[in-house]
Each structure stands twice: as C-alpha cells, then as structure tokens.
Design an enzyme around this catalytic site. Structure first.
Site, PDB file in Angstrom:
ATOM      1  N   GLU A  52       7.365  -0.908  13.234  1.00 58.16           N
ATOM      2  CA  GLU A  52       8.052  -0.241  13.813  1.00 58.16           C
ATOM      3  C   GLU A  52       7.597   1.051  13.931  1.00 58.16           C
ATOM      4  OE1 GLU A  52      10.098   2.392  13.925  1.00 58.16           O
ATOM      5  OE2 GLU A  52      11.762   1.445  11.821  1.00 58.16           O
ATOM      6  N   LYS A  57       1.203  -0.898  -0.061  1.00 60.84           N
ATOM      7  CA  LYS A  57       0.054   0.490   0.025  1.00 60.84           C
ATOM      8  C   LYS A  57       1.153   1.230  -0.389  1.00 60.84           C
ATOM      9  CE  LYS A  57      -1.927   2.202   4.027  1.00 60.84           C
ATOM     10  NZ  LYS A  57      -1.957   3.888   3.066  1.00 60.84           N
ATOM     11  N   GLU A  88       7.313  10.612  21.962  1.00 53.78           N
ATOM     12  CA  GLU A  88       7.459  11.083  20.249  1.00 53.78           C
ATOM     13  C   GLU A  88       7.274  12.080  19.613  1.00 53.78           C
ATOM     14  OE1 GLU A  88      10.021   8.062  16.796  1.00 53.78           O
ATOM     15  OE2 GLU A  88       7.855   8.730  16.986  1.00 53.78           O
ATOM     16  N   GLY A 125       0.070   1.918  13.579  1.00 49.58           N
ATOM     17  CA  GLY A 125       0.442   0.814  14.297  1.00 49.58           C
ATOM     18  C   GLY A 125      -0.177   0.338  14.515  1.00 49.58           C
ATOM     19  N   CYS A 147      13.118   7.541  12.777  1.00 51.52           N
ATOM     20  CA  CYS A 147      12.761   6.452  14.124  1.00 51.52           C
ATOM     21  C   CYS A 147      13.600   6.844  15.112  1.00 51.52           C
ATOM     22  CB  CYS A 147      12.478   4.865  13.056  1.00 51.52           C
ATOM     23  SG  CYS A 147      12.056   4.513  11.224  1.00 51.52           S
ATOM     24  N   GLY A 152       5.397   3.280  10.789  1.00 51.08           N
ATOM     25  CA  GLY A 152       4.711   4.725  10.727  1.00 51.08           C
ATOM     26  C   GLY A 152       4.232   4.610  11.973  1.00 51.08           C
ATOM     27  N   SER A 153       3.094   5.456  12.242  1.00 51.16           N
ATOM     28  CA  SER A 153       3.306   6.202  14.189  1.00 51.16           C
ATOM     29  C   SER A 153       2.337   5.117  14.409  1.00 51.16           C
ATOM     30  CB  SER A 153       2.279   7.317  13.831  1.00 51.16           C
ATOM     31  OG  SER A 153       1.075   6.250  13.700  1.00 51.16           O
ATOM     32  N   ARG A 154       2.565   5.002  16.127  1.00 50.59           N
ATOM     33  CA  ARG A 154       2.359   4.452  16.652  1.00 50.59           C
ATOM     34  C   ARG A 154       0.684   4.116  16.970  1.00 50.59           C
ATOM     35  NH1 ARG A 154       2.844   4.386  23.788  1.00 50.59           N
ATOM     36  NH2 ARG A 154       4.898   5.541  22.690  1.00 50.59           N
ATOM     37  N   ARG A 155      -0.020   5.416  16.790  1.00 51.00           N
ATOM     38  CA  ARG A 155      -1.398   5.072  16.249  1.00 51.00           C
ATOM     39  C   ARG A 155      -1.997   4.674  15.269  1.00 51.00           C
ATOM     40  NH1 ARG A 155      -5.228  10.692  15.796  1.00 51.00           N
ATOM     41  NH2 ARG A 155      -4.578  10.208  13.836  1.00 51.00           N
TER      42      ARG A 155
END
Lengths: 525, 525
Positions: free
Chosen positions: B267, B186, B394, B248, B304, B243-246
């Site tokens: 990650e 994607k 972060e 992910g 990162c 990507g972002s924690r949200r």
C-alpha cells in the site's frame, strides 16, 4: 449459424481480415496446409479492439444478472448450432478425434452455463454490508457496503491443446465475461478456423443480447507482436493464458513491466506427480499400471494434468508396475500431435532425457508419422532425480518418469524438491493412510489439486475444482482457471461509504432487489 | 507483562540483540536520541527466523479455529497489558499525541479480535463440496472438496505512520496469522521500542497458546539489506507492506524477480480526490471547507487517505470554499511529524509544488520546529493539472491542491487522468445525484473506496471496508489491507478429489464438525 470459414477476425462487430503476415492452419495428421489464409491483426486493428472493449466496460459490467447470464447461455447455444462444421474443422486443425472434440464442446458449453448460474447467484460479488451505527461511541460508524466489480477489459490467449475449452470461448473467456469484463481474445495460430467459428458465435451472441460490440473481439497474430501489444495495452487490466512456460513467463514479465502492472493468470506447465503408496502398489500394481498408461496416452499426452512423474518405493511391486506399464505402453499406437512444432518439441524432450545418464528407458510406444507422439517411459531413482533438476522439465506429450525411492522419507524429499504442480495423485489403500497423512501437508504446499486412486487427467468443471497451483505450474497460486472460483480472478473489491440508496448498484441496495446472498454486519442476511 | 525496553528482537522465542549496525529511535518533537541502541539482524538471524517460520507452518496452519482465535485475542490482551509503557514509548518515538495512540491501540486490538471472529466463522476457507455422482453419464463425477489454505510464511513490513495498527501486530500481521501463516515482521526503524514491546506481546502469546515458536519473529534492520533478504527468502510466500511508493516498488520488484515470484501487497501512495459537486458546494462551501482542513491536518496529514486533491467547478462557491479553507489552514499550528526524514521530504515536496508555474499557493499554516509540518494549500486549474503529471505526486503531510474545473466534463477528464487511489470522497446534495451518477463509474475504476459527504481519513475496521485500490495506490487491486477481507490475501485454494473422510481436514469432513458455512453442490449447506 453461419458456418462459413472465411479467414476473418472480429474487431467488435466487424468481421475483418488482418493484413500483417500470413498464417495457415496445418492438418497435423497429413501435414497438409488448410485453407483459408489468415492474416495477423495490425496494431491499428488491435488498438480498435482495445478501445471498443474499454468503451463497453462501464456499461457491460453493470448489466443485470439475467441479461449477462442469458448472454453466456446464448454463446453456448450458438456454439452448438455450429454443429458438425465446428467439430470437423477442429479435427482437421488439431488431429484430435471426434469423440474427444464432441466431449470438449460439451464441456465448453457446460462451462458457459455454469458461469451463467454463478452470475445469477451473485455470490461472486461478495456483498458485505456494515450498517451505520449513528450512536456508536466514541465515533459513529458510517454505512459501509462492499461489492466486487469487474477488473476491466481482459486479454485471453487461446491454448493449443483444448481448441474449444481453453480457447476463444473457453474457461478464461467465460469467467471474464461472467465477471463483467469485456474480452479481447487472441486466437491460437494452430486452430484459426475453429477460432473464427467460435469467435463468430460469441460476436453474434453479443449482438443478440443487445450488448455493446466491444464486449468481445478476436484477433489473429502471425508471430508475437500482437500478443505482446495486447498484454501491454493500457486498457487491458488482466490476462488469461494457458500454454508453455516460456511463452507464459515472457508475457507475464511484460504484464509486470507495464507502467501499471496487471494480474496475469498463466497456466504454464506441470508434471503432476503420481504417488504409489506401498499397500496399494502391493495389491494392485498391474491395475494401477494399466490405468496409468491409459491416462498417460490420453490425447497423445497433451494434457496439462498428464502424469509425467511416478514416485514409489523400490521393490518387487514397483518392478511389477514398471513391467506392466512398459508392456502396455509398448503396444500404444503413435498418436497425432496437435502441431508439427509440438511433435518436434516432444521428440527433442524425449531424446534429451533418454541420453541422460540418470535415467534408463524402459519402454517406447509404437512409431508413427512425423507429427505423432511415440510414448515413452523412463526410470530413475531418488538420488539421481534430486541431483538433476532438468528431470523435472515437462515433456509435453505421453512421456513419464518413474522415480524409485528407498523409503517414504526419500519420497518426501522428492516431493519437497518439486516445483509447483497442478495436481498430485495418490494411490492408496486403507493401510496407507498413515503414510498419506505424513505426505499430504507436503503435497498441499506443492499442488492445487490432490486426488486419490485416479489420475489428474479429467478436470471436472465444478464449484470445488482447482486447476491451478504454485509457481511455475501457474503464475498465481491464489487462483484456478477451471471451475466457478475462476471468476474471482477478474474481480476487485470496492467499498461505498454513506452512498445514497438510489445511487447504489442493485446488489448493494437496502432492499436487495437481486435477492442475492449478502453478509450483513458479519452475518448472513 | 514485561514492559522493559532492552533493544531486543525476537527470533522465534529468543529475545536477542542484532549485531549488524546501530539504530536509535529519535524523538521527533525534540530531536533527541532515545535509548536503548538497537542493532540490525544478521543474515544468520534472519535465516533462522525464516527456517523457524517454515518449520511452524504445517502445524500452525492446521490449528483448530478456537485455538487460533484465542491466540489472536491473547495478542490483543497482551498489548493492552503493556499499559502506559507502550503509549508513552510510542508518543516519544512518533510525536503522535496520546489520544491518537490510545485510539490506535484500540483499533489494533479490535482488529485482532475481528480476525479471531473471522477464524471462528470459517467463511474465509470458502469451503465447496461437489459430492460424487457415481451414476452420472457418460462419466461419474468424483467427490470434490475445496478449501483455502494458508499461503505460507509471510513477511510484514511495519509502517511509520501507524506504529500500532499498521506495524508489528497491525492489520497485515493479524490477517496473516488469522489465515494460518507464520509471520516474520520487520520493525520500522522509526519506532523500534514500540516494536519491541509489541513483538514481545506477540511472542508471549505464541508461547501461551502452546504454538511452535516460529509462528512469529521480529527482526530489526538498520538499512535495506535485511528487508531485501526477507522478501527474497525462498521460504517466504507473501509480503505485506505499507509505506512509500519508492520503497514499495523496490520490494515489489524483488518479490517478482525471485525464482518463485510471490504475491506482494504494497500500500504505497494516494492523494485521495475530494469532489465537491455544485449543489453541495453552493449550499455548504464553508462547512465543507472547515471539515476538509480538519481532515487534512489530522495527524499532521500523515494518513494514506489524506485529502490531497480537491476537484470542483470554478465559481463563487469554490472561491468561498478556498477562502474559508485558507483561513482555517492559516491558523493551523505546526504539528510534529513522525521522523526528521518525513519532515524533510514534506518540506521538499511543498517547495517543489510551490515553485511550479502551474499552481498558486493560497495558504500556509503556522511555522514550527525543524521536524514539524507547516500545512499548505495550493490551487490550479484542470488544464494545468492535466498538463503536469507531477502535480499528482503525493506529498506526505498536510498539503492539498484544489483543481478548478470549467464543468463536469473537465472534472471527469481529471478523474480519468488520475492514477489509482485508495479513496475518493464526493460531497453532494440531492440535486447532485445526476452528476454523481455519471462520475461514479469513472471513480470506481480509479479507487478502492468511494465515500459521500465525508473524508477518507478514518478507515473503519469492518467486513465491508476496502483499504486498497488500483496501482500505484497499491500493488494489487484485488485486495484490501483493512477489514476482514484482508485475510484473503494470504490464502490459496486446494481441491481434494476422492480423499477418504479420515484424511480430510475438519473443514471438509462430511459431518462438518466445525459447523461452518459451506457451498454444497452450488448451494448453501
């Protein structure tokens, strides 16, 4: 060895009784309650076990390979030193016969010794060294060294059906300890006395090796509270479980829902398809049928790898297989099951499938007492099997379902419709190789082990074994719970960049003091 | 190579436009919209990509090592053949400067070539052979052979911050293809043109190698629907995400909630603690401070492994570090960020921490345009840091927080309170080794890579690299997304018992026709 059975758990070095609820083992052959009473761990006791494990972790995970290997061997020696007291208690608590338990004890000790060798060999550390390239353009390369380290304290849930090999000092415990992880084991409530004896053997090995006491604890639980609290304790970093799908999925979900989700290795259920290819079936229907019934009946069918499903092409050879299997199965004496609950579940499972319009019952074994397994054989055809998903449900015990397929195409459709499985067996002769070649890729997608002209029962403890498979056979298709590869479940990689040699772990030092296999600059060094 | 940018996705071999919504790239330096328009994939288009991947799987996963390796190398060649068209489009879509993108292209192609070598070496197959022991007592041992096979079609989510190395043909795609897994990628919506160009390069390599078209597809998404549908498609068997924690965690949850949960490699976030030990700080506070600001500012801090946290003992040397760092940082020109959204999030993050009573702002970089990053440096002390968990969040960009610790004990307490991280850096001199020795075990529990006298930015693509770490730095602490070990994420073991030699895969045949490393009876053979 101390062979007294006192009703103790082990919180680190301390032999203590719990205080939360009561638990008795039951002799499934007689239905009699066995002494002593066991009591469940309190939350405080569990908390202390987890705290001790966490305290022990940094020290234990860096033990020298020889120390850790000798510790694993000492566990095996201590288990053997329990002698007949262990076998007799396990017989009383499980209804399993003496030769089976003696064999299982040998397997358990062999497993511990295999992991001692794995620890000495050090290959599981997967050491890789990419030396510095100070003159590389446009940028120098730093010195990079990778090893795998223990993931953290591990929770192990003992299984009911292997009171030694998949329980307190079974494969999960052996591989976790080998990896450098302290273990908090939860005893299976069906064999607390066996668990106590083995737990003491492990605890004494911890003390004998001079290791911190937190390397091993054993807790009892009279319900589900302590098991759940163990999985959700923040100091626990991975879980090993063998048991039912319902129990496994519930614990798996708890492990995922933690603030820090952790790896959960659940081995949960499998019906282990057996494929009878045409040439082999035509040539040996009777012999295969007798071997099948023998495998099905082993240990009252209470094996994760029990052959619960047979796929073959409709026709005279299959009719012959069914009739020979039916005859052999009808003569099977009822066998005592592990627990009254398992016997009840087996009866209910058999009753449910027998009622289904999609199957016919072709044979039942001999009837027995209330906690025994009366074997059962059912037949259906592929269209009906494909239409009724419940026919895939595992019935834990000596029950199996034969699916008549119109042709290999239909057999393949059945394979494609199966859930993940631990094993698939193929019975084949030379003339079946072409058929096998077309089916193998589909089987590989579905199972962890493919075996030829045999049955999945009998899982060799070896380097090349996989006892695992796609969900829901297990919760993690990347792993095995039997064999030396099982240690990988409890390791994670860490890289060290430009760390001075005197600060490096022995496995990574330039001089390779452990003498282990390493990958240096992409080559074996 | 065809360097036209047309607004296409690739569903297998077909270059097609989506029809679901509209998407334009934006030049973050100017805020200008870039042509052409991209349209999101429909559910039907996604379904076809997944069906093609599933169809290609059994064939692709058994390609000969040379064929698969040459395919990976052809992707690299095709990417290079895109020439300046690729670099210019990536510059326009990301605001990243030419040298950085040329370097990243080199890294991307180097990565593909590393995996080509991994495929040829065959070590990732982890082949183990335990030969039959027909005379063993009490029971013969069967012939057992283990290899790792590809896990299935893999979904890859391109990252915004590495439009080449962690995107359409980045590390996740390279390692999944190397493992034998078809990939449905994607595209990240921030660089659709770059994605189209690279996607075409991969598609052409698939065709050039004569592989089934389903080995690779590239889909666009204007929102979250197609990404979610991709993760939950039953034919997808693993996911790679950076990507972002949200984002992910949302996708991770979807992967776990499927009827068949699958491995999810996300990650997600890291603040990468930098420890300044006393001797090194006393001797080199100024030099370390300048190196720190340089690392912090690299790529507008959009790494990162950006050094978002500094731990050191309070005192004159740390004051000197802070004042030198503040001076260097104040002079930093504002740097264009990848997207307007990232720039907004950076501003909000910096504003939130600047408002906290727990920190003081010691320096800000130069102001710039609306989509640029104005660097920021904050200071707090350990008690306040420990009391306010949000200080661990972060801030994606060039912002960092210095934590003054009273002593090494307090520094250790801060380390113990940290969430999982990708890296930790330690600045140390010879006199710091004892301190380092006490801190290393705690760091090992928290991070995937420990580096000395450097900064985490700059992640070598090597055998010994780990770009991973405990949750929530990643969703799976057992893995790395950079380096040759990344291939392990897309493999699972299968054992073959007594399978005739002519039915065995080449890697397992008795004659070892691939000439790969194997473990025979527990020894290297």
């Amino acid at each position: 060895m101390d062979t007294q059975i006192r009703g103790d758990m082990f919180i680190g070095a301390d032999a203590v009784a719990g205080t939360a609820g009561e638990l008795h083992a039951i002799d499934p052959a007689s239905g009699q309650t066995l002494d002593p009473v066991y009591r469940g761990a309190t939350r405080d006791q569990l908390d202390r076990a987890c705290a001790l494990a966490d305290d022990a972790f940094d020290s234990y995970r860096e033990t020298a390979p020889d120390v850790r290997a000798a510790f694993l061997e000492a566990i095996a020696d201590n288990i053997m030193a329990l002698g007949d007291a262990l076998i007799e208690r396990a017989m009383a608590e499980t209804g399993l016969p003496r030769p089976r338990l003696e064999g299982e004890r040998g397997r358990t000790c062999g497993q511990l010794k295999l992991f001692a060798q794995v620890v000495r060999d050090g290959r599981h550390l997967d050491v890789r060294i990419d030396p510095a390239l100070p003159d590389r353009q446009p940028q120098p390369r730093p010195d990079l060294r990778l090893r795998k380290i223990a993931i953290g304290p591990v929770a192990v849930f003992g299984a009911s059906n292997f009171p030694l090999a998949f329980s307190v000092a079974g494969g999960d415990t052996a591989s976790a300890l080998a990896a450098g992880c302290p273990v908090v084991a939860k005893a299976h409530p069906a064999h607390p006395g066996t668990s106590e004896l083995v737990g003491r053997a492990v605890r004494d090995a911890v003390a004998g090796a001079g290791l911190p006491e937190g390397v091993f604890s054993l807790v009892m639980d009279t319900g589900y509270e302590i098991g759940g609290a163990l999985v959700t304790d923040p100091r626990i970093k991975a879980v090993g479980f063998t048991g039912s799908r319902r129990g496994g999925l519930a614990l798996w979900r708890m492990a995922q829902d933690r603030p820090e989700p952790i790896p959960f290795y659940g081995e949960m259920s499998s019906i282990n398809p057996v494929l009878l290819l045409p040439e082999a079936l035509g040539a040996r229907a009777d012999a295969i049928a007798r071997g099948f019934v023998q495998s099905l009946a082993l240990g009252a069918g209470q094996f994760c790898t029990n052959p619960g499903l047979v796929l073959a092409l409709a026709g005279e050879p299959l009719d012959r297989f069914v009739s020979t299997a039916a005859e052999a199965l009808s003569a099977l004496p009822a066998a005592t099951m592990l627990t009254p609950g398992i016997a009840d579940a087996y009866r209910a499972g058999v009753a449910a499938i027998a009622k289904s319009d999609a199957v016919e019952t072709v044979a039942r074994g001999q009837e027995g007492h209330a906690h025994s397994c009366q074997a059962a054989l059912f037949v259906t055809d592929a269209p009906r099997f494909l239409a009724e998903h419940a026919l895939q449900d595992e019935i834990f015990g000596a029950a199996s379902l034969v699916v008549r397929c119109a042709d290999l195409h239909e057999m393949r459709a059945v394979i494609d419709a199966l859930e993940g499985q631990l094993t698939a067996a193929i019975h084949m002769d030379a003339g079946d190789h072409d058929a096998a070649r077309t089916l193998l890729p589909r089987l590989e997608r579905r199972v962890g082990r493919i075996l030829v002209n045999g049955f999945g029962t009998g899982v060799e403890v070896a380097h090349a074994m996989v006892h695992g498979g796609p969900f829901p056979a297990t919760s993690d298709p990347r792993t095995t719970s039997v064999g030396s590869l099982a240690i990988d479940r409890f390791l994670r990689p860490v890289a060290y960049q430009d760390l001075p040699d005197d600060l490096l772990a022995p496995a990574l030092k330039e001089a390779n003091p452990l003498g282990i296999e390493r990958l240096v600059d992409g080559k074996r060094g």
